[in-house]
Design an enzyme around this catalytic site. Structure first.
Site, mmCIF file in Angstrom:
data_model
loop_
_atom_site.group_PDB
_atom_site.id
_atom_site.type_symbol
_atom_site.label_atom_id
_atom_site.label_comp_id
_atom_site.label_asym_id
_atom_site.label_seq_id
_atom_site.Cartn_x
_atom_site.Cartn_y
_atom_site.Cartn_z
ATOM 1 N N ASP A 121 -1.614 40.439 -39.790
ATOM 2 C CA ASP A 121 -0.367 41.069 -39.433
ATOM 3 C C ASP A 121 -0.325 40.813 -37.894
ATOM 4 O O ASP A 121 -1.313 40.699 -37.173
ATOM 5 C CB ASP A 121 -0.522 42.581 -40.103
ATOM 6 C CG ASP A 121 1.087 43.153 -39.512
ATOM 7 O OD1 ASP A 121 2.237 42.689 -39.655
ATOM 8 O OD2 ASP A 121 0.912 44.350 -38.853
ATOM 9 N N ASP A 133 1.839 43.048 -35.066
ATOM 10 C CA ASP A 133 2.077 44.153 -34.598
ATOM 11 C C ASP A 133 1.041 45.130 -35.109
ATOM 12 O O ASP A 133 1.132 45.572 -35.877
ATOM 13 C CB ASP A 133 3.412 44.687 -34.550
ATOM 14 C CG ASP A 133 4.468 43.769 -34.000
ATOM 15 O OD1 ASP A 133 4.043 42.920 -33.055
ATOM 16 O OD2 ASP A 133 5.709 43.821 -34.448
#
Length: 180
Positions: free
Chosen positions: A7, A9
């Protein structure tokens, strides 16, 4: 191929409840870019799968997102690493797409890009439950980091077999130490 799907953020860069809206707000988490570099040096292929509903919300445009990703790539390269693929969902939570995590569409894009039938055993690293849920639907191995929203996520029910680490650097150290 040794593939890892991250991922963005909260895993690579600092997360923000107000969204990361431009390159100046894209601030790497300490050690994350070095972790990517170490993985690359050990022969890993790094992909990023990220929800970016700020696009649908009108908080930034596609060119600004490209600028944020260019910054991420540039900084990773300065450390000796690289991100081989970035896929993103531009949709909002109510748009009814198949790519927004926790749905597996982004991970299917990653698998398709690398000509894989599934992601069996591929580490999928996230700071939220939806990151892990999306990756495990294609057989990925869930890794939760405590950065970003990870401490909050850790308090809830996690997919079976989830391994929990302080940050991406600790995940990389574990994977490299395991000879994986």
């Amino acid at each position: 191929m040794k593939l890892i799907v991250l991922d963005r953020d909260g895993v690579i860069n600092e997360d923000s409840d107000a969204f990361v809206k431009n390159p100046d707000e894209w601030i790497p988490i300490a050690g994350s870019l070095q972790a990517i570099a170490k993985l690359c040096e050990a022969g890993w292929t790094v992909a990023v799968a990220t929800n970016q509903s700020g696009l649908a919300r009108g908080l930034f445009d596609p060119m600004t997102l490209d600028d944020m990703h260019f910054k991420m790539q540039r900084l990773a390269m300065e450390e000796g690493g690289r991100v081989d693929l970035i896929v993103h969902c531009p949709h909002g939570p109510d748009d009814g797409c198949v790519c927004r995590k926790p749905l597996p569409g982004l991970f299917q894009q990653v698998a398709d890009h690398f000509h894989l039938d599934n992601l069996d055993g591929v580490p999928v690293v996230g700071d939220s439950l939806r990151d892990l849920q999306a990756g495990t639907q294609l057989g990925g191995a869930p890794y939760l980091v405590r950065t970003g929203k990870g401490l909050k996520t850790q308090k809830g029910e996690l997919p079976p077999g989830t391994q929990v680490f302080d940050d991406l650097a600790a995940v990389a150290e574990h994977l490299l130490g395991a000879g994986a």
